[in-house]
Write a protein that holds these residues in place. Sequence first.
Motif, mmCIF file in Angstrom:
data_model
loop_
_atom_site.group_PDB
_atom_site.id
_atom_site.type_symbol
_atom_site.label_atom_id
_atom_site.label_comp_id
_atom_site.label_asym_id
_atom_site.label_seq_id
_atom_site.Cartn_x
_atom_site.Cartn_y
_atom_site.Cartn_z
ATOM 1 N N ALA A 162 12.060 8.636 -11.605
ATOM 2 C CA ALA A 162 13.702 9.860 -10.585
ATOM 3 C C ALA A 162 14.358 9.009 -9.819
ATOM 4 O O ALA A 162 14.090 8.512 -9.245
ATOM 5 C CB ALA A 162 12.509 10.792 -10.438
ATOM 6 N N PRO A 163 16.012 9.611 -8.884
ATOM 7 C CA PRO A 163 16.034 9.091 -8.208
ATOM 8 C C PRO A 163 16.156 9.732 -6.633
ATOM 9 O O PRO A 163 15.997 8.117 -5.734
ATOM 10 C CB PRO A 163 17.579 10.270 -7.863
ATOM 11 C CG PRO A 163 17.864 10.727 -9.362
ATOM 12 C CD PRO A 163 16.279 10.865 -9.955
ATOM 13 N N SER A 164 14.722 10.039 -6.338
ATOM 14 C CA SER A 164 14.327 9.904 -5.368
ATOM 15 C C SER A 164 13.582 8.800 -4.997
ATOM 16 O O SER A 164 12.872 8.318 -6.287
ATOM 17 C CB SER A 164 13.524 11.681 -5.590
ATOM 18 O OG SER A 164 11.866 11.131 -6.337
ATOM 19 N N ASP A 165 13.434 8.437 -4.026
ATOM 20 C CA ASP A 165 12.983 7.264 -3.463
ATOM 21 C C ASP A 165 11.343 7.091 -3.329
ATOM 22 O O ASP A 165 10.934 7.435 -2.571
ATOM 23 C CB ASP A 165 13.223 6.398 -2.233
ATOM 24 C CG ASP A 165 12.755 5.283 -2.143
ATOM 25 O OD1 ASP A 165 11.833 4.323 -2.772
ATOM 26 O OD2 ASP A 165 13.031 4.772 -0.420
ATOM 27 N N TYR A 166 10.841 6.638 -4.862
ATOM 28 C CA TYR A 166 8.822 6.922 -4.605
ATOM 29 C C TYR A 166 8.571 5.838 -3.383
ATOM 30 O O TYR A 166 7.567 6.296 -2.926
ATOM 31 C CB TYR A 166 8.928 6.087 -6.209
ATOM 32 C CG TYR A 166 7.457 5.981 -6.554
ATOM 33 C CD1 TYR A 166 7.157 7.104 -7.002
ATOM 34 C CD2 TYR A 166 6.464 5.015 -6.254
ATOM 35 C CE1 TYR A 166 5.568 8.034 -7.344
ATOM 36 C CE2 TYR A 166 5.301 5.363 -7.527
ATOM 37 C CZ TYR A 166 4.631 5.961 -7.553
ATOM 38 O OH TYR A 166 3.454 6.962 -8.196
ATOM 39 N N ALA A 167 8.811 4.889 -3.239
ATOM 40 C CA ALA A 167 8.392 4.206 -1.978
ATOM 41 C C ALA A 167 8.546 4.850 -0.563
ATOM 42 O O ALA A 167 7.578 5.029 0.733
ATOM 43 C CB ALA A 167 8.906 2.855 -1.892
ATOM 44 N N ALA A 224 8.954 -2.102 2.646
ATOM 45 C CA ALA A 224 9.075 -3.324 1.858
ATOM 46 C C ALA A 224 7.351 -3.389 0.875
ATOM 47 O O ALA A 224 7.322 -3.880 -0.001
ATOM 48 C CB ALA A 224 9.759 -4.523 2.748
ATOM 49 N N ASP A 225 6.485 -3.665 1.775
ATOM 50 C CA ASP A 225 5.024 -3.618 1.848
ATOM 51 C C ASP A 225 4.925 -2.435 1.088
ATOM 52 O O ASP A 225 3.903 -3.412 -0.071
ATOM 53 C CB ASP A 225 4.415 -3.838 2.610
ATOM 54 C CG ASP A 225 4.764 -5.209 3.664
ATOM 55 O OD1 ASP A 225 5.443 -6.069 3.568
ATOM 56 O OD2 ASP A 225 4.398 -4.750 5.361
ATOM 57 N N ILE A 226 5.361 -1.538 0.374
ATOM 58 C CA ILE A 226 4.638 -0.544 -0.287
ATOM 59 C C ILE A 226 5.344 -0.617 -1.458
ATOM 60 O O ILE A 226 4.737 -0.666 -2.697
ATOM 61 C CB ILE A 226 5.324 0.688 0.167
ATOM 62 C CG1 ILE A 226 4.044 0.696 1.558
ATOM 63 C CG2 ILE A 226 5.172 1.537 -0.816
ATOM 64 C CD1 ILE A 226 4.599 2.647 2.436
ATOM 65 N N ARG A 227 6.663 -1.255 -1.835
ATOM 66 C CA ARG A 227 7.267 -1.557 -2.935
ATOM 67 C C ARG A 227 6.797 -2.498 -3.079
ATOM 68 O O ARG A 227 6.796 -2.732 -4.311
ATOM 69 C CB ARG A 227 8.486 -1.980 -2.247
ATOM 70 C CG ARG A 227 9.202 -0.537 -1.887
ATOM 71 C CD ARG A 227 10.890 -1.199 -1.334
ATOM 72 N NE ARG A 227 11.813 0.481 -1.229
ATOM 73 C CZ ARG A 227 12.888 1.135 -2.299
ATOM 74 N NH1 ARG A 227 12.262 0.555 -3.508
ATOM 75 N NH2 ARG A 227 13.437 2.181 -1.621
ATOM 76 N N PHE A 274 -5.043 -2.587 -7.395
ATOM 77 C CA PHE A 274 -3.994 -1.483 -6.222
ATOM 78 C C PHE A 274 -4.352 -2.190 -4.324
ATOM 79 O O PHE A 274 -5.575 -3.306 -4.631
ATOM 80 C CB PHE A 274 -4.374 -0.447 -5.906
ATOM 81 C CG PHE A 274 -3.762 0.408 -6.636
ATOM 82 C CD1 PHE A 274 -2.178 0.566 -6.930
ATOM 83 C CD2 PHE A 274 -4.094 0.733 -7.680
ATOM 84 C CE1 PHE A 274 -1.584 1.256 -7.518
ATOM 85 C CE2 PHE A 274 -3.849 1.508 -9.060
ATOM 86 C CZ PHE A 274 -2.392 1.981 -9.079
ATOM 87 N N PRO A 275 -4.109 -2.592 -3.083
ATOM 88 C CA PRO A 275 -4.024 -3.294 -1.864
ATOM 89 C C PRO A 275 -5.567 -2.528 -1.554
ATOM 90 O O PRO A 275 -6.340 -3.007 -1.021
ATOM 91 C CB PRO A 275 -2.900 -2.423 -1.347
ATOM 92 C CG PRO A 275 -1.948 -2.576 -2.484
ATOM 93 C CD PRO A 275 -2.214 -1.733 -3.702
#
Length: 325
Positions: free
Chosen positions: A30-35, A49-52, A78-79
């Motif tokens: 979707a257009p919303s920023d997932y990160a 940036a780390d989450i991305r 996952f982290p």
Amino acid sequence: MLQFIIRRTVGALVTLFLIGAATFFLFVAAPSDYASLACGKDCSPQRLADIREALGLNLPIAQQFWDFMSGIVTGRDFPQGHCDAPCLGVSFFSGDMVWDTIMDRFPTTLTLTVGGAIVFLIVGVGTGMLAAYRRGSLLDKVATGGSMVLSSFQIYFLGPIVLLIFVYSSGIMENPKYVPITEDPAGWFIGMLMPVLVMATIFTAQYTRMARSSMIEQLAEEHVRTARAKGMGRKYVFFRYAWRGSLIPIVTVLGMDISGMLGGAVVTEITFSLQGIGRLAVNGAVTKDLPLTMGVMLFGAFFILLFNILTDIAYAYIDPRVRLS
């Protein structure tokens, strides 16, 4: 029968895959920023940036989709650690694995579903069958009138009234809560008694009317009238010929109701402040916790598909006129 089950199972798996794909592209692409949703407020550029990178959002959409779908089957890293299959991701809000969170809430919803189904099937279907058997009697009139009155109630209306009478005013019972049955069976029973009965009351009215109308329709069928004309007793014809055929519409609705309740009895859980799957879905939507919302959607879709298959299989055993090729 075996071929039918295999065919329906394969079809259900394909449908579940398509639902998973639609869910992924609906939320992730979707257009919303997932990160940004995962990072929350006051998010620094470095943190974003780390989450991305951790969520793999810097990868192509096709690779992200593959990681999401394969993670359900094989697990994913996952982290926060390794997510065992079926892996539905990590909650943005709590940082816990989505599948573990769902399994933690599922016993509450399962208790509501199973307990409610037992009550409204025994009381609702039994009352409806007796009303049809004694059509025109006082029992029939009371059952029909009572079901019409109860069907006008809603859980969000009846629930607060029950709480006011039995909890806040009289103090006869405590606030409903879920206690694991393995730890305290009596506490589990008492804590879930009110929500189960309130939810069952609404469904009982529906199943009473449905069972009565279905049985009356079956009693008018030619094979039933023929059996009566041959001199067979009323009770024998009722249970041998009419009863099984009248269960077909009941089983159909029952499959949809149970699958829907297992996917989250939202109104009941919110009314009685129970932490079940329905309440979890609402919390996920309010906090914009996309992995949690996606996980609950897939979890509910699984039960809908499962009970559709079980409903079709039950047809062949309930009514011999049904043939599955």
